[in-house]
Scaffold this motif. Structure first.
Motif, PDB file in Angstrom:
ATOM      1  N   TYR A 150       0.970  -1.263  -0.074  1.00 37.98           N
ATOM      2  CA  TYR A 150       0.176  -0.051   0.012  1.00 37.98           C
ATOM      3  C   TYR A 150       0.860   1.313  -0.102  1.00 37.98           C
ATOM      4  O   TYR A 150       0.554   2.352  -0.914  1.00 37.98           O
TER       5      TYR A 150
ATOM      6  N   TRP B 194     -11.797   2.391  -0.264  1.00 39.59           N
ATOM      7  CA  TRP B 194     -11.471   1.373   0.625  1.00 39.59           C
ATOM      8  C   TRP B 194     -12.434  -0.017   0.234  1.00 39.59           C
ATOM      9  O   TRP B 194     -11.825  -1.086   0.297  1.00 39.59           O
ATOM     10  N   LYS B 195     -13.568   0.296  -0.107  1.00 43.21           N
ATOM     11  CA  LYS B 195     -14.383  -0.991  -0.413  1.00 43.21           C
ATOM     12  C   LYS B 195     -14.020  -1.466  -1.795  1.00 43.21           C
ATOM     13  O   LYS B 195     -13.688  -2.526  -1.924  1.00 43.21           O
TER      14      LYS B 195
ATOM     15  N   HIS C   9     -10.891  -1.073  -2.953  1.00 44.27           N
ATOM     16  CA  HIS C   9      -9.600  -2.113  -2.834  1.00 44.27           C
ATOM     17  C   HIS C   9      -9.355  -2.920  -1.703  1.00 44.27           C
ATOM     18  O   HIS C   9      -8.308  -3.329  -1.466  1.00 44.27           O
ATOM     19  N   SER C  10     -10.647  -3.125  -1.079  1.00 43.64           N
ATOM     20  CA  SER C  10     -10.850  -4.225   0.017  1.00 43.64           C
ATOM     21  C   SER C  10     -10.032  -5.665  -0.570  1.00 43.64           C
ATOM     22  O   SER C  10      -9.522  -6.295   0.342  1.00 43.64           O
TER      23      SER C  10
ATOM     24  N   TYR D 170      -6.258  -5.005  -0.416  1.00 44.45           N
ATOM     25  CA  TYR D 170      -5.443  -4.640   0.790  1.00 44.45           C
ATOM     26  C   TYR D 170      -6.945  -4.970   2.126  1.00 44.45           C
ATOM     27  O   TYR D 170      -7.286  -4.107   2.562  1.00 44.45           O
ATOM     28  N   PRO D 171      -6.920  -6.339   2.273  1.00 42.12           N
ATOM     29  CA  PRO D 171      -8.144  -6.746   3.063  1.00 42.12           C
ATOM     30  C   PRO D 171      -7.795  -6.260   4.618  1.00 42.12           C
ATOM     31  O   PRO D 171      -8.875  -5.971   5.076  1.00 42.12           O
ATOM     32  N   THR D 172      -6.684  -6.358   5.139  1.00 41.94           N
ATOM     33  CA  THR D 172      -6.412  -6.018   6.452  1.00 41.94           C
ATOM     34  C   THR D 172      -6.568  -4.473   6.743  1.00 41.94           C
ATOM     35  O   THR D 172      -7.215  -4.104   7.596  1.00 41.94           O
TER      36      THR D 172
ATOM     37  N   ALA E 165      -8.344  -2.375   4.830  1.00 45.36           N
ATOM     38  CA  ALA E 165      -9.655  -2.166   4.511  1.00 45.36           C
ATOM     39  C   ALA E 165     -10.303  -2.336   5.736  1.00 45.36           C
ATOM     40  O   ALA E 165     -11.337  -1.227   6.119  1.00 45.36           O
ATOM     41  N   ARG E 166     -10.211  -3.367   6.400  1.00 46.40           N
ATOM     42  CA  ARG E 166     -10.897  -3.597   7.726  1.00 46.40           C
ATOM     43  C   ARG E 166     -10.690  -2.574   8.602  1.00 46.40           C
ATOM     44  O   ARG E 166     -11.447  -1.822   9.492  1.00 46.40           O
TER      45      ARG E 166
ATOM     46  N   ARG F  73     -12.120   0.693   7.604  1.00 49.46           N
ATOM     47  CA  ARG F  73     -13.654   0.708   8.261  1.00 49.46           C
ATOM     48  C   ARG F  73     -13.777   1.133   9.476  1.00 49.46           C
ATOM     49  O   ARG F  73     -14.780   1.838  10.187  1.00 49.46           O
TER      50      ARG F  73
END
Length: 142
Positions: free
Chosen positions: A32, A52-53, A55-56, A59-61, A63-64, A67
């Motif tokens: 990132y 962020w939605k 690109h979740s 970058y899942p972690t 993005a959480r 949020r």
């Protein structure tokens, strides 16, 4: 043609999601931070959430985490407290205070309350420098 595009997007998204699950969060953060900057399009806050939605998958972690932090509402409690505090200084009896002096008084008051400024330490150091006690220093009016 629309079905083909949707299928391709879904296939790519699932592949990226599988790869993202195998990655370490520190690698995700590094990816990132080293990614190219995207052009700034709008001032709407919703754009950040939408980004962020979108690109979740990559970058899942992060993005959480985003949020979690983006869901915290802004608070004006500190500024409201500051205005209430200013009301006690800016009274009719002190109506000749210049804006600069008023600001200085507010800054000093905030510094004392936050513990950033401490007269006790300065007076103790001055008493030690003058080789006397704090009580003697206060009685002399220095």
């Amino acid at each position: 043609m629309l079905y083909g595009a949707a299928w391709m997007h879904s296939a790519v998204a699932s592949r990226v999601a599988e790869e993202a699950q195998d990655t370490d969060p520190s690698c995700e953060l590094q990816a990132y931070l080293t990614s190219l900057l995207e052009p700034f399009r709008t001032l709407l806050d919703i754009a950040v959430i939408k980004w962020w939605k979108d690109h979740s998958i990559i970058y899942p972690t992060l993005a959480r985490m985003a949020r979690d932090f983006l869901a915290i509402p802004g608070s004006s409690t500190a500024s409201e407290r500051q205005f209430s505090s200013a009301r006690h200084i800016g009274t009719d009896f002190r109506n000749r205070l210049s804006p600069t002096m008023f600001e200085a008084m507010q800054m000093l008051k905030g510094g004392y309350k936050a513990g950033i400024i401490s007269t006790h330490l300065k007076i103790t150091a001055l008493a030690k420098e003058l080789d006397c006690t704090v009580d003697e220093l206060m009685l002399d009016g220095v």
